[in-house]
Design an enzyme around this catalytic site. Structure first.
Site, PDB file in Angstrom:
ATOM      1  N   GLU A 102       0.801  -1.227   0.000  1.00 14.80           N
ATOM      2  CA  GLU A 102       0.000   0.000   0.000  1.00 14.80           C
ATOM      3  C   GLU A 102       0.830   1.272   0.000  1.00 14.80           C
ATOM      4  O   GLU A 102       0.775   2.058   0.960  1.00 14.80           O
ATOM      5  CB  GLU A 102      -0.949   0.014   1.201  1.00 14.80           C
ATOM      6  CG  GLU A 102      -1.901  -1.170   1.237  1.00 14.80           C
ATOM      7  CD  GLU A 102      -3.029  -0.998   2.258  1.00 14.80           C
ATOM      8  OE1 GLU A 102      -2.969  -0.058   3.059  1.00 14.80           O
ATOM      9  OE2 GLU A 102      -3.962  -1.805   2.228  1.00 14.80           O
ATOM     10  N   GLU A 150      -5.014  -8.770   1.151  1.00 12.34           N
ATOM     11  CA  GLU A 150      -5.647  -8.450   2.436  1.00 12.34           C
ATOM     12  C   GLU A 150      -7.138  -8.284   2.229  1.00 12.34           C
ATOM     13  O   GLU A 150      -7.577  -7.634   1.277  1.00 12.34           O
ATOM     14  CB  GLU A 150      -5.132  -7.127   3.042  1.00 12.34           C
ATOM     15  CG  GLU A 150      -3.779  -7.201   3.681  1.00 12.34           C
ATOM     16  CD  GLU A 150      -3.349  -5.873   4.285  1.00 12.34           C
ATOM     17  OE1 GLU A 150      -4.225  -5.076   4.702  1.00 12.34           O
ATOM     18  OE2 GLU A 150      -2.141  -5.620   4.334  1.00 12.34           O
TER      19      GLU A 150
END
Ligand code: GBH
Length: 486
Positions: free
Chosen positions: A172, A376
């Protein structure tokens, strides 16, 4: 029915990799052990007012000292893969220079322990714990950090590059850049839009340089990947399209563009011209960034709904990242994030499994040759430990339902042709939830922060059953939040 993604019995292929994910700073603790240097999250969490309740990762889940126990736990749940991250400051305490043998040895023990238990190691090189010494030189706003990252990647490739199944460079980078340097919600806590955009570029560059470095030293045939938190954006009203273009530009296309298409999106350069001149992009950078990858990691939790703020009516602003005084959206501060329809998780994030299906299908349509993996997905809920007939238990019906519906959405995407290789549930255990400290629990395993005891929740038992049968087990439907998904 199909609209609520509650179908049971959906089957996943033999090669689909079921696993779970964690990150170094969130679980390891042992911040002074074996020569680890300080990271920006040590500094940030020890700065009063930055993290809920003054919580820090000093002890976290004490995973560093409970590695074997945690490996056994993964095996008991039947995990086929485990996505973990490596703490750069354990390997290079100041971010440069020779490798710290004790740090390497820990991750070697982890990887060997996984392989011995038949679990595929998915290693992330960077999940936000930058060596503080590099931050002192400008951190991700500084080009030299990307070059240092490549050296670190090479060290890891030399040591573990015969055993890791998938290498992920960054987790991220959106969060690292915009929350770290723009909104100030994450370490290092700066609020400077120009630095946030420079960080975007240097993170992209770091990814490309690291993939190249790994390729030179790795001897097995692993996957190379990056994990992005792409925003699933729903436009609202007449200005919704313009707002969505801007947020898609900053959140998605500033990464996908250079990583996969070889260029930055021209409209975003224009949108941000009053923030930065983009002079940090040097000739030749496009080629350095666009390295072939064999997998794209997708982290998905929720969706956003946007429109342009008219400058007059009271602003809704539900994105939660502006309250520190900075902005996570440099140049597009005038975009308004609307309150989402429920139900919500404990984070206040709306539950919308259709967003996962939409995202996977859109990525597949844009990049048909690129395999995807959910790296995720999961949910925070306020769990309760109860004493059951068979000992302590956590009946986390909401989390189980959340996971069941998102697995069903992923299955729907596979049926629509998406090449989805696996699914890593966030998270294996409750852990340090960044700015929220220990107040939010994402684990399928409960952690008692006094005794460090681990208790598999009902969601973990449900997941073990999914992995064992490769079919979505039926699951109890929660009483609250069962309606309103349409
Ligand atoms: C992940 O971050 C992290 O990789 C992981 O470490 C963390 O524990 C986990 O998720 C849970 O938080 O309204 O536009 O701001 C997820 C971070 C979550 C950031 C959703 C953006 C809201 C979108 N993201 N979030 S916006």
């Amino acid at each position: 029915g199909s609209a609520d993604y509650r179908d049971a019995g959906l089957a996943f292929g033999e090669d689909f990799l079921f696993g779970s994910a964690t990150a170094s700073y969130q679980i390891e603790g042992a911040v002074h052990d074996d020569g680890r240097g300080p990271s920006i999250w040590d500094t940030f969490s020890h700065t009063p007012g930055k993290v809920w309740n003054g919580d820090t990762g000093d002890r976290a889940c004490d995973h560093y000292h409970r590695l074997d126990e945690d490996l056994d736990l993964m095996q008991r749940l039947g995990l086929e893969a485990y996505r973990f991250s490596i703490a750069w400051p354990r390997i290079q305490p100041t971010g440069r220079g020779p490798a710290n043998e004790a740090g390497l040895a820990f991750y070697e023990r982890l990887v060997d322990g996984l392989i011995a238990r038949g679990i595929r190691p998915i290693a992330t090189l960077y999940h936000w714990d930058l060596p503080q010494a590099l931050e002192d030189e400008g951190g991700w706003a500084n080009r030299a950090t990307a070059e240092a990252f490549a050296d670190y990647a090479r060290i890891m490739g030399e040591r573990l590059g015969d055993r890791v199944a998938v290498w992920t460079t960054l987790n991220e980078p959106w969060c690292s850049a915009y929350l770290g340097y723009g909104s100030g919600a994450h370490a290092p806590g700066l609020m400077d839009g120009a630095k946030a955009l420079a960080a975007v570029h240097h993170l992209n560059l770091a990814h490309g340089l690291a993939v190249s470095a790994l390729r030179e030293v790795v001897t097995n045939d692993p996957g190379y990947s990056i994990t992005l938190n792409l925003h699933v954006i729903r436009p609202s009203g007449p200005t919704g399209q313009e707002a969505a273009r801007r947020i898609d530009g900053l959140a998605n296309r500033l990464f996908l563009g250079p990583l996969l298409d070889g260029e930055y999106p021209a409209d975003v350069i224009v949108d941000t011209a009053h923030v930065t001149d983009w002079a940090f992009v040097k000739p030749g950078d496009a080629e350095l960034i666009r390295q072939p990858i064999s997998l794209l990691g997708v982290n998905y939790y929720s969706t956003v709904t946007v429109r342009m703020w008219d400058g007059e009516s009271p602003r809704v602003n539900a994105d939660g990242h502006k309250d520190m005084g900075g902005t996570a959206w440099p140049g597009s501060e005038s975009v308004e994030f609307l309150e989402q329809p429920g139900p919500y998780t404990e984070m206040g994030w709306n539950i919308d499994p259709s967003g996962l299906e939409d995202l996977l299908v859109a990525l597949h349509e844009a990049y048909p040759e690129l395999p995807l993996m959910v790296t995720e997905n999961g949910a925070a809920f306020a769990d309760e430990l109860v004493e059951g007939p068979a000992g302590p238990a956590v009946h986390d019906v909401e989390r189980t339902d959340y996971l069941r519906r998102h697995f069903a959405a992923a299955h729907r995407a596979i049926e629509r042709g998406v090449d989805l290789r696996g699914y890593q549930v966030w998270s294996l255990m409750d852990n340090f939830e960044w700015g929220y400290g220990y107040s939010k629990r994402f684990g399928i395993v409960r952690v008692d922060y006094d005794t460090f005891e681990r208790t598999p929740k009902d969601s973990a038992l449900w997941y073990a059953e999914l992995i064992r049968t490769r079919r979505l087990p039926d699951a109890p439907v929660p009483e609250i939040g069962a309606e309103g998904s349409g």
